[in-house]
Scaffold this active site. Structure first.
Site, PDB file in Angstrom:
ATOM      1  N   TRP A  28       6.884  -0.143  -3.059  1.00 27.86           N
ATOM      2  CA  TRP A  28       7.555  -1.412  -3.273  1.00 27.86           C
ATOM      3  C   TRP A  28       8.236  -1.913  -2.004  1.00 27.86           C
ATOM      4  O   TRP A  28       8.714  -1.125  -1.192  1.00 27.86           O
ATOM      5  CB  TRP A  28       8.595  -1.274  -4.387  1.00 27.86           C
ATOM      6  CG  TRP A  28       7.967  -1.246  -5.748  1.00 27.86           C
ATOM      7  CD1 TRP A  28       7.754  -0.157  -6.524  1.00 27.86           C
ATOM      8  CD2 TRP A  28       7.447  -2.365  -6.463  1.00 27.86           C
ATOM      9  NE1 TRP A  28       7.129  -0.504  -7.685  1.00 27.86           N
ATOM     10  CE2 TRP A  28       6.934  -1.868  -7.675  1.00 27.86           C
ATOM     11  CE3 TRP A  28       7.369  -3.731  -6.195  1.00 27.86           C
ATOM     12  CZ2 TRP A  28       6.341  -2.690  -8.629  1.00 27.86           C
ATOM     13  CZ3 TRP A  28       6.784  -4.551  -7.153  1.00 27.86           C
ATOM     14  CH2 TRP A  28       6.279  -4.036  -8.348  1.00 27.86           C
ATOM     15  N   GLY A  70       0.799  -1.214   0.000  1.00 26.73           N
ATOM     16  CA  GLY A  70       0.000   0.000   0.000  1.00 26.73           C
ATOM     17  C   GLY A  70       0.832   1.264   0.000  1.00 26.73           C
ATOM     18  O   GLY A  70       0.372   2.309  -0.448  1.00 26.73           O
ATOM     19  N   LYS A 116      11.152  -1.587   3.141  1.00 29.91           N
ATOM     20  CA  LYS A 116       9.846  -1.091   2.715  1.00 29.91           C
ATOM     21  C   LYS A 116      10.007   0.349   2.250  1.00 29.91           C
ATOM     22  O   LYS A 116      10.327   1.240   3.039  1.00 29.91           O
ATOM     23  CB  LYS A 116       8.847  -1.174   3.863  1.00 29.91           C
ATOM     24  CG  LYS A 116       7.457  -0.702   3.486  1.00 29.91           C
ATOM     25  CD  LYS A 116       6.521  -0.818   4.682  1.00 29.91           C
ATOM     26  CE  LYS A 116       5.168  -0.243   4.322  1.00 29.91           C
ATOM     27  NZ  LYS A 116       4.257  -0.253   5.480  1.00 29.91           N
ATOM     28  N   ASP A 170      -5.331  -1.652   9.471  1.00 29.90           N
ATOM     29  CA  ASP A 170      -5.420  -2.180   8.104  1.00 29.90           C
ATOM     30  C   ASP A 170      -5.227  -3.689   8.080  1.00 29.90           C
ATOM     31  O   ASP A 170      -4.413  -4.216   7.328  1.00 29.90           O
ATOM     32  CB  ASP A 170      -4.382  -1.483   7.217  1.00 29.90           C
ATOM     33  CG  ASP A 170      -4.619  -1.768   5.732  1.00 29.90           C
ATOM     34  OD1 ASP A 170      -5.770  -2.053   5.357  1.00 29.90           O
ATOM     35  OD2 ASP A 170      -3.648  -1.725   4.963  1.00 29.90           O
TER      36      ASP A 170
END
Length: 811
Positions: free
Chosen positions: A239, A236, A256, A356
């Site tokens: 990459w 989200g 990340k 999330d």
């Protein structure tokens, strides 16, 4: 240091018990608040939460407690409910104005529920006064033992470690249908009639720049320490890369990156994430190692978990199923969620929300799971930063009211839904609701699990579970039921309930007091005083309860119990109303209302109340058993048999009560036909009663009686043989045993030949099935009966009858 949890033999190691996995009894201090930093542009961002949000029960939320307005009044329309509509809701069942009983799911008996839900397929538990179990949080644990999935109830196959090189993407390109603006969510970078799709550019809607290009190449050294091996996935926030830490034993790590290196909000989000996530240390949460910059871009360095995500497991199952969706078995889906709940409890204790949760963000490695991707984690009191979430998983109120513990629980429920069933349109048609039960496969047939998901995903936060621990307790109970039903055999183990004592029933004569009792809440302020008066007669106890040291929920419940013993239903109703006035989500009030309705033979009202309790604590067996009783008394035998069966398959403590109930129902169904072809179900039910149970002998006597009556209608040697064996285990007193055996031998005389020619005779309980042998046994049994008979006249009759059966002798 020894663990202080009752009954636990473990010791505290690294802050947690090495046996039960619980933290010390001393509370874990919350993480200190830090100024909120603007987060990155979300993958699916909600507006920042307002500076202050109303509590679930505060006015203005459309739930009980809201101020009166131009709301309708009148009689409640729910079946069996005597209440009146006031302030938009029923004063008894809590149903909203205009609510009526919905049509039942196909093939199922309606429960007469006073919630706006059917037996199956419910997505909303309404705003009835028995929503979240917030008034009685007695589960102190925040962390479970992390070794093994399934809570010792079921088994989930281990996931072997993956070869790190095998998970690197060979062609790391984001498909066009997944290219959306990181700022406004509009489609970007897609092919048109006159142009090809672009990996970089500006959003035509909000004019913000976007970039989907892979920034780091294989072999590139980041921050002079991390050697990139390739791209792992597109997340989200951009990459995600696999690298090796050349400074620490070449360990594998994950880098990340950011979705758009030119986005200041994204940069700020990464910084904020690193700032407080460095404090997060839990074995079920991915570890953050470092935070570095490289060529004007920011990267978080975190632990590499070389297992498979639940999304990857679902995709693999789909591939093995020739492209058709293949959800997890229900027990495995529940086990995965149970396994990850301690991570949520830990975050919530530290004042953090995950926000999330979805199958992508749970990794399964060997015999444990781990929560990854902490990009959406935020502080509970953060009302300013953008909120990260995913359509189909995020709670409906987040965009206006912000995030909360309840919104986290919503994402957990939605994830469990996707793991357990194929939900077509879960991001569109059913974004904030559940499909009908008949569209959910195995999940649609598990009422308890579906109710649990429905409570997690209730539209109103007030109607959801109040904490991770409440959810954990109920999900564990549901898992036990799922496993028991799958086995299809009477349960051999039991598990103590947090809320109910096991049934005390010991005979087939049913009495309401044999329904499981509520356990006292020892944290209640009047608990010790209530214990001191518990043994008083009901009238004296009720008199003492008029002058309690404090007016608490337990005092009101104690008044209900005393009044039930006295059959003073007006007092019960008054205390139920008082409990609901103090806490509109007090499900124990509905329990007391159900008991009162049972005593008054108001079966539909009892069903409505017990069904409401079932909806709020779906992992508890007591409401299902009580609902079964109300259904049985009200003539809904199929529903009652189903519920008794669930209890018998789930917990051995319910075998006696459920066995008697099932036997009653099956015998009642046979009606006038007592033939042996209809007897096996009754005997199977009675045979479930354990030999150590108080009701075992009563069950044996009932079984012998059923066998004897069937044999009287249609005599047969197999029936009589079973009757003899059953009588031998029933431990009748000598007179009753003799009475039954006399009847058996008299029936056997009609089956026994006068002589046998050329073959050994059949036997009945070890006695040759010939008329002389049976007559001799009948004579002995009559004399035994006479020996213990108290009535002299009857004794003479028995001796005369024995003499008539006596074999002739000649001198």
């Amino acid at each position: 240091m020894r663990c202080q949890r009752p009954g636990c033999p473990g010791h505290i190691v690294d802050g947690y018990c090495d046996v039960c996995g619980m933290p010390p009894l001393a509370p874990v201090p919350a993480a200190p608040a830090t100024p909120a930093t603007p987060a990155a542009t979300p993958r699916h961002a909600a507006s920042p939460a307002p500076a202050s949000r109303p509590s679930p029960a505060s006015p203005g939320r459309g739930v009980p407690g809201a101020p009166p307005s131009n709301r309708p009044t009148g009689k409640c329309q729910m079946p069996g409910c005597p209440g009146q509509i006031q302030d938009g809701y029923c004063t008894v069942c809590g149903a909203p104005a205009g609510a009526t009983a919905p049509a039942p799911a196909a093939g199922l008996t309606p429960l007469g529920t006073h919630l706006s839900a059917t037996l199956l397929g419910t997505a909303r538990l309404a705003t009835a006064p028995t929503g979240a179990v917030t008034s009685r949080t007695r589960v102190a644990s925040a962390r479970l033992k992390t070794g093994g999935l399934g809570a010792g109830v079921t088994h989930v196959p281990d996931e072997p470690p993956q070869d790190p090189a095998s998970v690197i993407l060979q062609n790391p390109v984001i498909p066009e249908d997944r290219r959306n603006c990181p700022n406004c969510g509009a489609p970007v970078g897609r092919s048109g009639e006159a142009n090809e799709g672009r990996l970089e550019g500006f959003c035509p809607q909000c004019r913000q720049p976007y970039s989907f290009k892979v920034k780091l190449q294989t072999g590139e050294l980041v921050a002079g320490q991390y050697e990139v091996q390739g791209a792992l996935a597109y997340g989200g926030m951009g990459w995600i890369y696999l690298a090796q830490d050349r400074n620490v034993s070449n360990r594998w790590v994950v880098l990340k990156g950011l979705l758009n290196v030119g986005d200041e909000n994204a940069q700020a989000s990464a910084i904020a994430e690193q700032r407080f996530l460095a404090e997060v240390q839990h074995p079920l949460i991915v570890e953050i190692y470092n935070f570095v910059t490289h060529e004007n871009a920011a990267y978080i360095v975190m632990e590499f978990v070389n297992g498979r995500s639940l999304k990857q497991i679902l995709k693999a199952r789909m591939a093995e199923n020739h492209g058709a969706y293949n959800p997890l078995p229900l027990d495995q889906a529940a086990a995965y969620i149970l396994g990850i709940l301690p991570a949520f409890a830990y975050l919530h204790q530290r004042g953090l929300l995950y926000c999330d949760f979805k199958p992508d963000n749970v990794m399964h490695l060997e015999d444990t799971v781990k929560l990854i991707d902490l990009g959406g984690v935020r502080r509970i009191d953060d009302d300013q930063s953008p909120i990260f979430g995913t359509v189909g998983f995020q709670a409906p109120e987040v965009s206006t009211a912000g995030t909360s513990v309840e919104s986290d629980l919503y994402t957990i429920g939605r994830t469990l839904l996707i793991l357990a069933a194929e939900v077509k349109g879960y991001q569109t048609t059913y974004q904030h609701s559940l499909p009908p039960a008949d569209q959910l496969g195995a999940l649609g047939r598990s009422d308890s699990l579906l109710r649990l998901i429905g409570k997690c995903c209730a539209p109103s936060p007030a109607d959801r579970f109040g904490s991770v621990d409440e959810l954990r307790v109920q999900l564990t109970g549901v898992l036990r039921e799922i496993v028991g039903v799958a086995k299809g055999e009477p349960a051999t183990t039991t598990a103590a309930s947090e809320f109910f004592a096991a049934p005390t029933i010991a005979s087939d004569v049913f009495d309401w007091s044999q329904i499981p009792r509520l356990l006292p809440d020892r944290s209640d302020g009047a608990a010790d005083w209530l214990t001191s008066i518990a043994l008083l007669p009901a009238a004296a106890r009720l008199d003492q309860l008029r002058r309690p040291p404090a007016e608490t929920a337990e005092v009101k419940l104690a008044r209900c119990l005393a009044a039930l013993e006295l059959e003073d239903h007006a007092v019960v109703q008054g205390q139920v109303n008082a409990l609901l006035a103090a806490d509109p989500w007090e499900w124990r009030a509905a329990w007391m209302a159900g008991l009162s309705a049972l005593l008054q033979t108001k079966w539909s009202e009892a069903q409505a109340s017990f069904n409401a309790v079932y909806g709020q604590v779906p992992g508890e067996l007591a409401p299902k058993f009580a609902l079964g009783v109300a259904a049985e008394m009200g003539g809904q035998l199929d529903l009652a048999e189903h519920l008794y069966g669930l209890c018998a398959l789930t917990d051995s403590a319910y075998l006696t009560a459920a066995g008697f109930g099932l036997a009653r129902i099956r015998a009642r169904r046979r009606g006038a036909d007592d033939g042996p072809e209809n007897l096996d179900g009754v005997l199977d039910a009675l045979n479930m009663i354990p030999s150590t149970a108080r009701g075992y002998l009563e069950g044996r006597r009932l079984a012998a009686g059923y066998l004897l009556r069937a044999a009287q209608k249609k005599p047969s040697l197999p029936l009589l043989d079973r009757a003899v064996a059953t009588v031998g285990t029933a431990r009748f007193d000598p007179v009753n045993q003799a009475k039954v055996m006399v009847q058996i031998y008299e029936l056997a005389l009609g089956l026994a030949p006068a002589v046998t020619r050329g073959r050994a005779p059949a036997t009945l309980g070890g006695v040759p099935l010939t008329r002389p042998a049976i007559r001799t046994k009948l004579e002995e049994t009559l004399r035994t009966w006479a020996k213990y008979e108290q009535d002299p006249g009857r004794r003479v009759e028995l001796i005369d009858e024995a003499n008539r059966r006596r074999k002739w002798t000649f001198l």
